[in-house]
Design a protein around this motif. Structure first.
Motif, mmCIF file in Angstrom:
data_model
loop_
_atom_site.group_PDB
_atom_site.id
_atom_site.type_symbol
_atom_site.label_atom_id
_atom_site.label_comp_id
_atom_site.label_asym_id
_atom_site.label_seq_id
_atom_site.Cartn_x
_atom_site.Cartn_y
_atom_site.Cartn_z
ATOM 1 N N ALA A 292 0.834 -1.205 0.000
ATOM 2 C CA ALA A 292 0.000 0.000 0.000
ATOM 3 C C ALA A 292 0.867 1.253 0.000
ATOM 4 O O ALA A 292 0.585 2.209 -0.730
ATOM 5 C CB ALA A 292 -0.931 -0.011 1.208
ATOM 6 N N VAL B 189 -1.656 4.017 -1.570
ATOM 7 C CA VAL B 189 -3.051 3.843 -1.159
ATOM 8 C C VAL B 189 -3.082 3.325 0.276
ATOM 9 O O VAL B 189 -2.052 2.950 0.834
ATOM 10 C CB VAL B 189 -3.813 2.859 -2.087
ATOM 11 C CG1 VAL B 189 -3.860 3.373 -3.513
ATOM 12 C CG2 VAL B 189 -3.197 1.461 -2.043
ATOM 13 N N SER C 242 -7.403 -0.623 1.040
ATOM 14 C CA SER C 242 -7.614 -0.682 -0.412
ATOM 15 C C SER C 242 -6.969 -1.927 -0.995
ATOM 16 O O SER C 242 -7.563 -2.605 -1.834
ATOM 17 C CB SER C 242 -7.053 0.561 -1.096
ATOM 18 O OG SER C 242 -7.749 1.708 -0.691
ATOM 19 N N PHE D 20 -13.200 -4.776 -4.787
ATOM 20 C CA PHE D 20 -12.995 -3.434 -5.312
ATOM 21 C C PHE D 20 -12.082 -3.508 -6.526
ATOM 22 O O PHE D 20 -11.089 -4.240 -6.510
ATOM 23 C CB PHE D 20 -12.364 -2.567 -4.216
ATOM 24 C CG PHE D 20 -11.981 -1.186 -4.647
ATOM 25 C CD1 PHE D 20 -12.944 -0.213 -4.840
ATOM 26 C CD2 PHE D 20 -10.652 -0.846 -4.855
ATOM 27 C CE1 PHE D 20 -12.587 1.072 -5.238
ATOM 28 C CE2 PHE D 20 -10.290 0.430 -5.247
ATOM 29 C CZ PHE D 20 -11.266 1.386 -5.439
ATOM 30 N N PRO E 126 -9.421 -1.514 -8.781
ATOM 31 C CA PRO E 126 -8.599 -0.299 -8.716
ATOM 32 C C PRO E 126 -8.774 0.539 -9.970
ATOM 33 O O PRO E 126 -9.187 0.047 -11.017
ATOM 34 C CB PRO E 126 -7.179 -0.856 -8.640
ATOM 35 C CG PRO E 126 -7.252 -2.148 -9.384
ATOM 36 C CD PRO E 126 -8.619 -2.707 -9.057
ATOM 37 N N THR F 128 -3.976 3.165 -10.267
ATOM 38 C CA THR F 128 -3.598 2.307 -9.139
ATOM 39 C C THR F 128 -3.144 0.946 -9.629
ATOM 40 O O THR F 128 -2.154 0.389 -9.136
ATOM 41 C CB THR F 128 -4.762 2.169 -8.143
ATOM 42 O OG1 THR F 128 -5.101 3.470 -7.650
ATOM 43 C CG2 THR F 128 -4.397 1.265 -6.975
#
Length: 79
Positions: free
Chosen positions: A32, A37, A41, A50, A52, A56
C-alpha cells in the motif's frame, strides 16, 4: 460481445496480487505504501471486492515488477 459495464464488474475480474506480494515478502501495508493507497484498499482489491483505477493498477504492477496482465484478468463467462 463484452460491454463496458461487464468489464467494470468487480466479480468478473480476477487478480493474483496476494500471491505476487507474498512471493516478494511484502505485507499489505508495505505494498500500500509503495502504491500510495491505504492498506484497506489493497485488502479490498486482493479479495475482489474493489476494482482499482487504471492508475492504481499500473502502480501495483510497477511495485510488484510484473506486467499488469500477470496481475489482473477477465474471468471466463459461464453459460
Amino acid at each position: 460481445m463484452i460491454s463496458i459495464l461487464n468489464i467494470m464488474d468487480h466479480e468478473k475480474v480476477g487478480n493474483n496480487i496476494k500471491e505476487l506480494r507474498t512471493n516478494l515478502g511484502l505485507t499489505q501495508a508495505q505494498l500500500a505504501e509503495l502504491v500510495g493507497v491505504a492498506r484497506v484498499s489493497i485488502v479490498a482489491i486482493e479479495n475482489g471486492r474493489f476494482l482499482p483505477t487504471i492508475e492504481t493498477a499500473l502502480c501495483i504492477s510497477k511495485a510488484l515488477s510484473v506486467p499488469i496482465e500477470r496481475i489482473f484478468w477477465l474471468k471466463e463467462e459461464t453459460a
